[in-house]
Design a protein around this motif. Sequence first.
Motif, PDB file in Angstrom:
ATOM      1  N   SER A 121       0.847  -1.187   0.000  1.00  0.00           N
ATOM      2  CA  SER A 121       0.000   0.000   0.000  1.00  0.00           C
ATOM      3  C   SER A 121       0.887   1.243   0.000  1.00  0.00           C
ATOM      4  N   GLN A 122       0.300   2.386  -0.285  1.00  0.00           N
ATOM      5  CA  GLN A 122       1.079   3.631  -0.288  1.00  0.00           C
ATOM      6  C   GLN A 122       1.632   3.917   1.103  1.00  0.00           C
ATOM      7  N   GLN A 123       0.860   3.631   2.134  1.00  0.00           N
ATOM      8  CA  GLN A 123       1.329   3.870   3.496  1.00  0.00           C
ATOM      9  C   GLN A 123       2.504   2.949   3.824  1.00  0.00           C
ATOM     10  N   GLY A 124       2.441   1.705   3.376  1.00  0.00           N
ATOM     11  CA  GLY A 124       3.554   0.778   3.579  1.00  0.00           C
ATOM     12  C   GLY A 124       4.805   1.236   2.859  1.00  0.00           C
ATOM     13  N   GLU A 163       3.196   8.150   8.999  1.00  0.00           N
ATOM     14  CA  GLU A 163       2.210   9.199   9.257  1.00  0.00           C
ATOM     15  C   GLU A 163       1.997  10.130   8.075  1.00  0.00           C
ATOM     16  N   VAL A 164       2.877  10.085   7.072  1.00  0.00           N
ATOM     17  CA  VAL A 164       2.729  10.946   5.889  1.00  0.00           C
ATOM     18  C   VAL A 164       1.531  10.471   5.082  1.00  0.00           C
ATOM     19  N   LYS A 165       0.701  11.365   4.694  1.00  0.00           N
ATOM     20  CA  LYS A 165      -0.514  11.013   3.927  1.00  0.00           C
ATOM     21  C   LYS A 165      -0.334  11.365   2.480  1.00  0.00           C
TER      22      LYS A 165
END
Length: 68
Positions: A25-28, A66-68
């Motif tokens: 995922s983008q968060q990963g 934590e970066v969105k």
Amino acid sequence: MNTTTKYALSTIAIVLGLSGCAGMSQQGKNTAIGAGVGAVGGAVLTNGSALGTVGGAAVGGVVGHEVK
């Protein structure tokens, strides 16, 4: 091994490690990138100290997560 060689090898390892992020995922991905950048930054700031490298990776991973 001199410092420049260590940093070059670290950068190569990060690039190779990130090549396996295709299914993440983008968060990963952000977490992995943050940890890699933090590890290099921690190593640079502490002249290659293992504790500085691990600490930088931990902080970078949290920030990247934590970066969105």
